[in-house]
Design a protein around this motif. Sequence first.
Motif, PDB file in Angstrom:
ATOM      1  N   ASP A   1       0.836  -1.206   0.000  1.00  0.00           N
ATOM      2  CA  ASP A   1       0.000   0.000   0.000  1.00  0.00           C
ATOM      3  C   ASP A   1       0.868   1.253   0.000  1.00  0.00           C
ATOM      4  O   ASP A   1       0.508   2.265  -0.612  1.00  0.00           O
ATOM      5  N   GLY A   2       2.004   1.186   0.669  1.00  0.00           N
ATOM      6  CA  GLY A   2       2.929   2.299   0.676  1.00  0.00           C
ATOM      7  C   GLY A   2       3.466   2.596  -0.718  1.00  0.00           C
ATOM      8  O   GLY A   2       3.644   3.758  -1.093  1.00  0.00           O
ATOM      9  N   TRP A   3       3.726   1.543  -1.515  1.00  0.00           N
ATOM     10  CA  TRP A   3       4.184   1.733  -2.890  1.00  0.00           C
ATOM     11  C   TRP A   3       3.127   2.455  -3.720  1.00  0.00           C
ATOM     12  O   TRP A   3       3.449   3.339  -4.515  1.00  0.00           O
ATOM     13  N   ILE A   4       1.885   2.082  -3.531  1.00  0.00           N
ATOM     14  CA  ILE A   4       0.793   2.719  -4.281  1.00  0.00           C
ATOM     15  C   ILE A   4       0.713   4.197  -3.932  1.00  0.00           C
ATOM     16  O   ILE A   4       0.619   5.065  -4.811  1.00  0.00           O
TER      17      ILE A   4
ATOM     18  N   LYS B   1       3.710   6.103  -5.383  1.00  0.00           N
ATOM     19  CA  LYS B   1       3.538   6.306  -6.828  1.00  0.00           C
ATOM     20  C   LYS B   1       2.586   7.470  -7.093  1.00  0.00           C
ATOM     21  O   LYS B   1       2.870   8.333  -7.930  1.00  0.00           O
ATOM     22  N   GLN B   2       1.498   7.517  -6.373  1.00  0.00           N
ATOM     23  CA  GLN B   2       0.543   8.612  -6.541  1.00  0.00           C
ATOM     24  C   GLN B   2       1.179   9.953  -6.171  1.00  0.00           C
ATOM     25  O   GLN B   2       1.010  10.954  -6.892  1.00  0.00           O
TER      26      GLN B   2
ATOM     27  N   ARG C   1       3.361  14.990  -8.279  1.00  0.00           N
ATOM     28  CA  ARG C   1       4.327  16.090  -8.201  1.00  0.00           C
ATOM     29  C   ARG C   1       5.159  16.258  -9.465  1.00  0.00           C
ATOM     30  O   ARG C   1       5.453  17.370  -9.888  1.00  0.00           O
ATOM     31  N   PHE C   2       5.547  15.133 -10.087  1.00  0.00           N
ATOM     32  CA  PHE C   2       6.492  15.178 -11.205  1.00  0.00           C
ATOM     33  C   PHE C   2       5.948  14.642 -12.528  1.00  0.00           C
ATOM     34  O   PHE C   2       6.603  14.767 -13.547  1.00  0.00           O
TER      35      PHE C   2
END
Length: 69
Positions: free
Chosen positions: A22-25, A28-29, A34-35
């Motif tokens: 869930d931290g990866w998701i 990614k968001q 931001r970039f």
Amino acid sequence: MTDFGRRSAEVPAFKLDARDRDGWIKLKQDVEGRFGPVDILVNKASIGPNRREIADTTFEWFDRMVATA
């Protein structure tokens, strides 16, 4: 080696437990918000050595090390 002279850049840091899906998701968001889209990802997650011979390493430590790398 490249000489960047007096140039500077903002380099953001993001904290993440590499074992947390869930931290990866969320990461990614956050990054894409931001970039923009991510084209390349370099993951250098690891944990420090336990300073033991491999034969003396516990199964728990080995599993933790492999899950993080």
